[in-house]
Design an enzyme around this catalytic site. Structure first.
Site, PDB file in Angstrom:
ATOM      1  N   CYS A   1       0.700  -1.428  -0.128  1.00 12.80           N
ATOM      2  CA  CYS A   1      -0.048  -0.045   0.128  1.00 12.80           C
ATOM      3  C   CYS A   1       0.647   1.248   0.050  1.00 12.80           C
ATOM      4  O   CYS A   1       0.625   2.367  -0.427  1.00 12.80           O
ATOM      5  CB  CYS A   1      -0.737   0.106   1.340  1.00 12.80           C
TER       6      CYS A   1
ATOM      7  N   ARG B   1      -4.722   4.626  -7.300  1.00 12.27           N
ATOM      8  CA  ARG B   1      -5.495   5.301  -6.164  1.00 12.27           C
ATOM      9  C   ARG B   1      -6.457   6.308  -6.907  1.00 12.27           C
ATOM     10  O   ARG B   1      -7.760   6.642  -6.768  1.00 12.27           O
ATOM     11  CB  ARG B   1      -4.674   5.841  -5.113  1.00 12.27           C
TER      12      ARG B   1
END
Ligand code: CP
Ligand code: NVA
Length: 313
Positions: A263, A291
Site C-alpha cells: 500500500c 488510487r
C-alpha cells in the site's frame, strides 16, 4: 439514501465491480473526466499523515471539476469540543462529499449517521477501503480477473489487511494471511468474508508461516509493521515482525509471474527488501497510481448515485 464508503462492505460485490470497471475506463482515457461533477465541493479531513490518499483525492476531485477543500483538524472546531454530529450536519450544508482519515472507525460511522452527503473512509485503525479498490484494480490489470487468484498477505492483520479480506470475500480470491502470533485480523471481519467466499469463491487462510502463505501465490502483499499511531511500539514490533519480511527468497516461492504489492509508504529493510520493491515483479507504483482512478470512480458513483457513466469521458 446517502451512500457512504465506511468499509469495503459498503460497496458490496456489485459496487466494487462498478468501481473497477469505471476506474479502468478512466485510466484508458487518461483520467479525463471532463469536469463531470463541476461545481461540487469535496472536504478532506486528515487526522493522520498522508501522501497518496490526500493528493490522489484532491487530484480526483479537481479532475471531476470539484473544489477540494482540505480541512486541517487543528483548525476545525471539532478539536475544541464541537460534536461529530454537529460537524456532520453543518459540513453537509456546504460540501458535496467528505473524505476523512482518522483513528477510530466509530468516528467515520458517526459522521455518516448525521451527514446528508457521502462520507468516505480514507483509512481508520480498522479499515482502508480506498486502498483495497486500487489493489484489486492492479490485480485485475495484471491477471485480467481477480477471481481464483491466490494473494499472500504478510504482516499485521489490521486496516489494510481487513479491507483486503473484504475484497477477497466479494471478488472470490484467496487471501493467505501470515501474521505473528497475536496480530491476526479481526475474527468478525474474517467470518463475514468467509460467508461471502461461500457464494463468490476464494478463501481466507490465516497462519503464522510466511512460506506457506507465499507458496504458489499470484501476488505477495505487505504493509508496515508499525501503523500510524503505533510509533511508540516500533522497536518492539521490529523484534516481533522480524521474520515477516518479503525477500527475494520468499518471492521465489510464489508463482513465477507473481507480482509484489504494497500500500505504501514502505519501510525498506523492514517489511520488504529493496531488491523486491525495486525489482521486476513490483507493481507498487502502478498500485499507487491506481488510487487516482479508483477515487475518481468512487466520488462519481457515490455523489451521483449512478451506476453507469455515460456522462464521463
Ligand atoms: N497507501 C496510503 O494510504 O498512503 P498514504 O498514507 O500516503 O495516503
Ligand atoms: N497500516 C498502515 C497503512 C498505511 C497506508 C497504517 O495504518 O499506517
Amino acid at each position: 439514501m446517502t451512500r457512504h464508503l465506511l468499509t469495503l462492505d459498503s460497496l458490496g460485490r456489485d459496487g466494487i465491480l462498478v468501481n473497477l470497471e469505471l476506474a479502468i475506463h478512466l485510466k484508458s482515457i487518461k483520467g479525463m473526466a471532463r469536469d463531470t461533477l463541476a461545481g461540487g465541493r469535496v472536504g478532506l479531513i486528515f487526522d493522520k499523515p498522508s501522501t497518496r490518499t490526500r493528493v490522489s483525492f484532491e487530484a480526483a476531485a479537481w479532475g471531476l471539476g470539484m473544489l477540494p477543500i482540505t480541512l486541517r483538524p487543528d483548525e476545525l472546531q471539532l478539536g475544541r469540543g464541537e460534536t461529530i454530529a454537529d460537524t456532520a450536519r453543518v459540513l453537509s450544508r456546504y460540501l458535496t462529499a467528505l473524505v476523512i482519515r482518522t483513528f477510530d472507525q466509530s468516528r467515520v460511522e458517526e459522521l455518516a449517521r448525521y451527514a446528508t452527503i457521502p462520507i468516505i473512509n480514507a483509512l481508520t485503525d480498522d479499515h482502508h477501503p480506498c486502498q483495497a479498490l486500487a489493489d484489486v484494480m492492479t490485480l485485475q490489470e495484471e491477471f485480467g480477473d481477480t477471481a481464483g487468484l491466490r494473494v499472500a498477505f504478510i504482516g499485521d492483520g489490521n486496516n489494510v489487511c481487513h479491507s483486503l479480506i473484504q475484497a477477497a470475500g466479494h471478488l472470490g480470491f484467496t487471501l493467505a494471511i501470515s501474521t505473528p502470533d497475536g496480530f491476526e485480523p479481526n475474527a468478525a471481519i474474517v467470518e463475514a468474508a468467509r460467508a461471502n467466499c461461500l457464494v463468490n469463491g476464494g478463501a481466507i487462510e490465516i497462519g503464522h508461516d510466511v512460506r506457506a502463505a507465499a507458496a504458489d501465490a499470484d501476488a505477495v502483499y505487505t504493509d508496515v509493521w508499525a501503523s500510524m499511531g503505533q510509533e511508540k511500539e516500533r522497536e518492539e514490533r521490529a523484534r516481533i515482525f522480524a521474520g515477516y519480511c518479503v525477500t527475494p527468497e520468499l518471492m521465489a516461492l510464489a508463482k513465477p509471474r507473481a507480482i509484489f504489492l504494497h500500500c505504501l509508504p514502505a519501510h525498506r529493510g523492514d517489511e520488504v527488501l529493496d531488491e523486491v520493491i525495486d525489482g521486476p515483479q513490483s507493481r507498487v507504483w502502478d498500485e499507487a497510481e491506481n488510487r487516482w482512478y479508483t477515487e475518481q470512480a468512487l466520488l462519481y458513483v457515490l455523489i451521483t448515485g449512478e451506476e453507469c457513466w455515460e456522462r464521463m469521458g
